[in-house]
Each structure stands twice: as C-alpha cells, then as structure tokens.
Design a protein around this motif. Structure first.
Motif, PDB file in Angstrom:
ATOM      1  N   PRO A  61      39.229   6.651  39.260  1.00 56.34           N
ATOM      2  CA  PRO A  61      39.259   5.185  39.838  1.00 56.34           C
ATOM      3  C   PRO A  61      37.634   4.738  39.856  1.00 56.34           C
ATOM      4  CG  PRO A  61      40.340   6.613  41.243  1.00 56.34           C
ATOM      5  CD  PRO A  61      39.609   7.680  40.128  1.00 56.34           C
ATOM      6  N   SER A  62      37.377   3.088  39.778  1.00 59.21           N
ATOM      7  CA  SER A  62      36.182   2.612  40.075  1.00 59.21           C
ATOM      8  C   SER A  62      35.767   3.057  41.358  1.00 59.21           C
ATOM      9  CB  SER A  62      36.330   1.337  39.765  1.00 59.21           C
ATOM     10  OG  SER A  62      35.013   0.727  40.156  1.00 59.21           O
ATOM     11  N   GLY A  63      34.358   3.546  41.422  1.00 60.69           N
ATOM     12  CA  GLY A  63      33.718   3.744  42.716  1.00 60.69           C
ATOM     13  C   GLY A  63      33.847   5.262  43.270  1.00 60.69           C
ATOM     14  N   ALA A  64      34.423   5.928  42.449  1.00 61.27           N
ATOM     15  CA  ALA A  64      34.701   7.415  42.786  1.00 61.27           C
ATOM     16  C   ALA A  64      33.284   8.199  42.481  1.00 61.27           C
ATOM     17  CB  ALA A  64      35.957   8.052  41.850  1.00 61.27           C
ATOM     18  N   THR A  65      33.085   9.219  43.268  1.00 63.15           N
ATOM     19  CA  THR A  65      31.960  10.060  42.991  1.00 63.15           C
ATOM     20  C   THR A  65      32.430  11.098  41.960  1.00 63.15           C
ATOM     21  OG1 THR A  65      31.219   9.952  45.376  1.00 63.15           O
ATOM     22  CG2 THR A  65      30.595  11.803  43.986  1.00 63.15           C
ATOM     23  N   VAL A  66      31.501  11.180  40.788  1.00 62.34           N
ATOM     24  CA  VAL A  66      31.806  12.043  39.693  1.00 62.34           C
ATOM     25  C   VAL A  66      30.978  13.419  39.677  1.00 62.34           C
ATOM     26  CG1 VAL A  66      32.203  12.124  37.279  1.00 62.34           C
ATOM     27  CG2 VAL A  66      32.737  10.185  38.314  1.00 62.34           C
ATOM     28  N   ILE A  67      31.656  14.589  39.718  1.00 64.64           N
ATOM     29  CA  ILE A  67      30.909  15.652  39.616  1.00 64.64           C
ATOM     30  C   ILE A  67      31.304  16.427  38.081  1.00 64.64           C
ATOM     31  CG2 ILE A  67      30.543  17.970  40.713  1.00 64.64           C
ATOM     32  CD1 ILE A  67      31.679  17.077  43.292  1.00 64.64           C
ATOM     33  N   ASP A  68      30.113  16.336  37.467  1.00 63.79           N
ATOM     34  CA  ASP A  68      30.227  16.773  36.115  1.00 63.79           C
ATOM     35  C   ASP A  68      30.096  18.354  35.884  1.00 63.79           C
ATOM     36  OD1 ASP A  68      30.409  16.902  33.297  1.00 63.79           O
ATOM     37  OD2 ASP A  68      28.544  15.819  33.202  1.00 63.79           O
ATOM     38  N   LEU A  69      31.228  18.973  35.880  1.00 63.19           N
ATOM     39  CA  LEU A  69      31.066  20.446  35.595  1.00 63.19           C
ATOM     40  C   LEU A  69      31.722  20.582  34.216  1.00 63.19           C
ATOM     41  CD1 LEU A  69      32.549  21.595  39.053  1.00 63.19           C
ATOM     42  CD2 LEU A  69      30.088  21.366  38.357  1.00 63.19           C
ATOM     43  N   SER A  70      31.522  19.766  33.366  1.00 59.13           N
ATOM     44  CA  SER A  70      31.994  19.910  32.053  1.00 59.13           C
ATOM     45  C   SER A  70      31.601  20.972  31.162  1.00 59.13           C
ATOM     46  CB  SER A  70      31.909  18.340  30.950  1.00 59.13           C
ATOM     47  OG  SER A  70      30.450  18.138  31.111  1.00 59.13           O
ATOM     48  N   ARG A  71      30.366  21.671  31.386  1.00 59.39           N
ATOM     49  CA  ARG A  71      29.913  22.778  30.997  1.00 59.39           C
ATOM     50  C   ARG A  71      30.412  24.076  31.669  1.00 59.39           C
ATOM     51  NH1 ARG A  71      26.768  22.158  26.616  1.00 59.39           N
ATOM     52  NH2 ARG A  71      25.645  24.088  27.032  1.00 59.39           N
ATOM     53  N   SER A  72      31.280  23.953  32.602  1.00 58.06           N
ATOM     54  CA  SER A  72      31.466  25.039  33.461  1.00 58.06           C
ATOM     55  C   SER A  72      33.020  25.184  33.433  1.00 58.06           C
ATOM     56  CB  SER A  72      31.199  24.846  35.106  1.00 58.06           C
ATOM     57  OG  SER A  72      29.598  24.546  34.835  1.00 58.06           O
ATOM     58  N   THR A  73      33.095  26.586  33.978  1.00 66.67           N
ATOM     59  CA  THR A  73      34.695  26.866  34.332  1.00 66.67           C
ATOM     60  C   THR A  73      34.892  26.720  35.906  1.00 66.67           C
ATOM     61  OG1 THR A  73      34.800  28.606  32.495  1.00 66.67           O
ATOM     62  CG2 THR A  73      36.008  29.032  34.305  1.00 66.67           C
ATOM     63  N   VAL A  74      35.866  26.083  36.235  1.00 64.27           N
ATOM     64  CA  VAL A  74      36.116  25.881  37.613  1.00 64.27           C
ATOM     65  C   VAL A  74      37.076  26.596  38.107  1.00 64.27           C
ATOM     66  CG1 VAL A  74      36.712  23.739  39.540  1.00 64.27           C
ATOM     67  CG2 VAL A  74      35.187  23.417  37.367  1.00 64.27           C
ATOM     68  N   LEU A  75      36.958  27.171  39.209  1.00 60.83           N
ATOM     69  CA  LEU A  75      38.047  28.251  39.922  1.00 60.83           C
ATOM     70  C   LEU A  75      38.547  27.642  41.166  1.00 60.83           C
ATOM     71  CD1 LEU A  75      36.245  31.402  39.524  1.00 60.83           C
ATOM     72  CD2 LEU A  75      37.889  30.517  37.862  1.00 60.83           C
TER      73      LEU A  75
END
Length: 223
Positions: A61-75
């Motif tokens: 959505p517009s205005g959302a805070t984006v956390i870029d972990l595109s180079r990471s593995t998320v658990l």
C-alpha cells in the motif's frame, strides 16, 4: 550468499504506536516451518500487530513502511517455553548455587536483569517466551508490564509468578532459617493452600501456573 536474519521487533514496535501502521517486509527467502518450505521473493504485509498477507504478489500500500530484506532469509519469531529472565546465577560469587543468588540479589536488581534479558531474547529472534518462576517477588510481572506498555523492548511474555511447591520448594532449608525459601517459592501443602497460592499468583499478574512436584521426599499426588 543469503544471510540469515529474523524479523524481531516489527510487531512489537507496531503495538507500541497508537496510530495504525502498515509495514511491508521484502524477504529474499521466507521460511515456513509449518509447511516445510522456503519461498523466494516474498512480501509480508503487517498491519498494527497482525500479519495480514504473505506472498510473491502482495501489493504494498501507498505510505507503508518498507523493510528491505531482499538479500536475507526471514524466519518466523522463535518461542522459548522455559525461561527465567529475572535470575542470572552468579557462577563465581555464588559457586553456581542459585539458592545463594536468590539471597544476594534483591528483587529490584532481578527486575533489571529481566529487562536486559528480555531485550537480548528479542534480539536473538525470540518473540514469545514463557517465564516459569525463579524471579523473586513477581519481578517478571513488572518486566512483562513494561514490555506491554512499550516502555522497554522484549518478547511477548507468559509469566508464572511464584513457583508453587511442597514445603521447601527446591531448597534444603534449616529450621532456624525457614524464611529463606521465600518469596522464591509459594509453599502449599494442602488443597486450600494450593487454591490460595493460585489465586494470589493470578491476583499479582501470573498468566500461567507452575508447580514443583518432586524435589522433596513428600510430593504432590495426582489429585
């Protein structure tokens, strides 16, 4: 190579904001332990304290805070079902005896230890813990209240309050110093004492009850 990280405080931080907040997490790889899968290029959409959508095609959505972990593995956040955040045994000073530690560390200091340990648990990826006693006089209840009010960082805490046990608890007390087992344990040796101990724990903020059953020659019956 993808580095392993855990989403630690997204929901914890969101619950401390009164205004609604939307966070989008871009995950290079998302591990789903329940399904036994690891999916690439996923988006996790969080609103307030809830994950509302997960997938490769989730619209941010517009205005959302984006956390870029595109180079990471998320658990997913980890759970620890047996912790004692408000007691660090002093191995050198107390010869590794937690009985001595309970005598030397006041409840106020143990609450401070709980604050530090709660933060460390969250930083290590544990978003929920069940704290099962050994905390003096309800120190962990105060730590949980601090987390829930947003005063300090930490995982969701389920707290037991004082451990309920037959007389003596897990200590070997002496007849001229019987009070040294309290408030570490709530001694209950009858049905009425057990009910009183449970009610007192509930009154002072316990959300789960812990009993010790077999550390003395006399033990609780199944009934």
């Amino acid at each position: 190579a993808l580095s392993f990280v855990t989403v630690l405080s997204v929901t914890a931080g969101a619950q401390n904001n009164q205004a609604a907040r939307t966070i989008a997490i871009r995950a290079g790889v998302l591990v789903d332990p329940e399904q036994g899968t690891a999916s690439r290029n996923q988006v996790i959409l969080v609103q307030d304290t809830k994950i509302v959508s997960v997938g490769a095609n989730v619209e941010i959505p517009s205005g959302a805070t984006v956390i870029d972990l595109s180079r990471s593995t998320v658990l997913p956040g980890l759970f620890d079902s047996h912790t004692h955040l408000c007691m660090d045994v002093n191995l050198k000073r107390d010869a590794a005896s937690y009985f001595l530690t309970t005598l030397r560390d006041p409840d106020s200091y143990r609450a401070v230890q709980g604050v530090a340990n709660a933060r460390s648990m969250l930083e290590a990826g544990f978003t929920s813990v069940r704290d099962v006693g050994n905390e003096g006089n309800y120190a962990c209840t105060s730590v949980r209240a601090g987390i829930e009010s947003g005063l300090i960082p930490g995982p969701t805490m389920i707290t037991a309050g004082r451990i309920i046990a037959p007389y003596g608890g897990q200590f070997q007390l002496q007849p001229d110093k019987p009070q040294l087992g309290e408030p570490e344990y709530f001694f209950a040796d009858s049905r009425d004492e057990m009910q009183k101990a449970i009610r007192q724990n509930a009154h002072f903020g316990a959300t789960v009850i812990k009993i010790v059953v077999d550390d003395q020659p006399y033990i609780y019956s199944e009934d």
